[in-house]
Motif scaffolding. Sequence first.
Motif, short mmCIF file in Angstrom:
data_model
loop_
_atom_site.label_atom_id
_atom_site.label_comp_id
_atom_site.label_asym_id
_atom_site.label_seq_id
_atom_site.Cartn_x
_atom_site.Cartn_y
_atom_site.Cartn_z
N ARG A 154 0.79 -1.21 0.00
CA ARG A 154 0.00 0.00 0.00
C ARG A 154 0.84 1.27 0.00
O ARG A 154 0.33 2.35 -0.31
CB ARG A 154 -0.94 0.01 1.22
N LYS A 157 0.84 5.94 3.87
CA LYS A 157 -0.53 6.41 3.97
C LYS A 157 -0.62 7.85 3.46
O LYS A 157 0.20 8.70 3.82
CB LYS A 157 -1.01 6.36 5.42
N TRP A 209 -5.85 2.42 0.98
CA TRP A 209 -5.93 2.67 2.42
C TRP A 209 -7.36 2.78 2.90
O TRP A 209 -7.60 3.06 4.08
CB TRP A 209 -5.14 3.95 2.77
#
Length: 211
Positions: A154, A157, A209
């Motif tokens: 991912r 963030k 996210w």
Amino acid sequence: MPKTVLYARVSTAEQNLDHQKKQAEAAGFKIDKVISDNGVSGISTKLSDRPQGKRLFDLLQKGDTLVVRWVDRLGRDYRDVSDSIRHFMREGVVIKTVINGMVFDGATKDPIQQAVRDALIAFMAATAEAQAIATREAQRAGIAAAKSDPRTYRGRKPSFTRESFEAVIAMLDQGVGASAISSATKLSRQAILRIRQDRSSAERALALWDL
């Protein structure tokens, strides 16, 4: 006594209603009441079908001012935005936006000014619909990419939420500069530039996210 009402749409838990109110106040508005719809999609839900959106039609009266971050808060598409603005104008309500300080009211009786105003409403409503379509397609692409491989890294963030991302896109589409957007959204200038350079990647990061 005339009142100023801020209508906000908060679609994710990450979004902060107080931040939206502070943005409006920083733009010079003195807010008497805040009405907010939580967890409602502005892309698929008409203003009159939103739980709190319905309240606006009963609450606002002649002489009141309705404040929204941008005209896309007032509907899901061209017709919905246009109909909402025209309804409130007929009721004697003034609509003002935080972004770019747009003002829509039914005060003018001059046919030329009315024509200019109506053309501006049509343009703004069309812009709102185009943005909604682009956002919807970007969301689909980002979600599809994220689901294609659950093990996808991912990355870091994002520093922006869904709300601030939409705010940045709206201002970029209006030609607002990165520094001004940074000041309005409290995001770094670098974050604004990254979004401007690659909207799809920014949208994908939000999807990864789950923001």
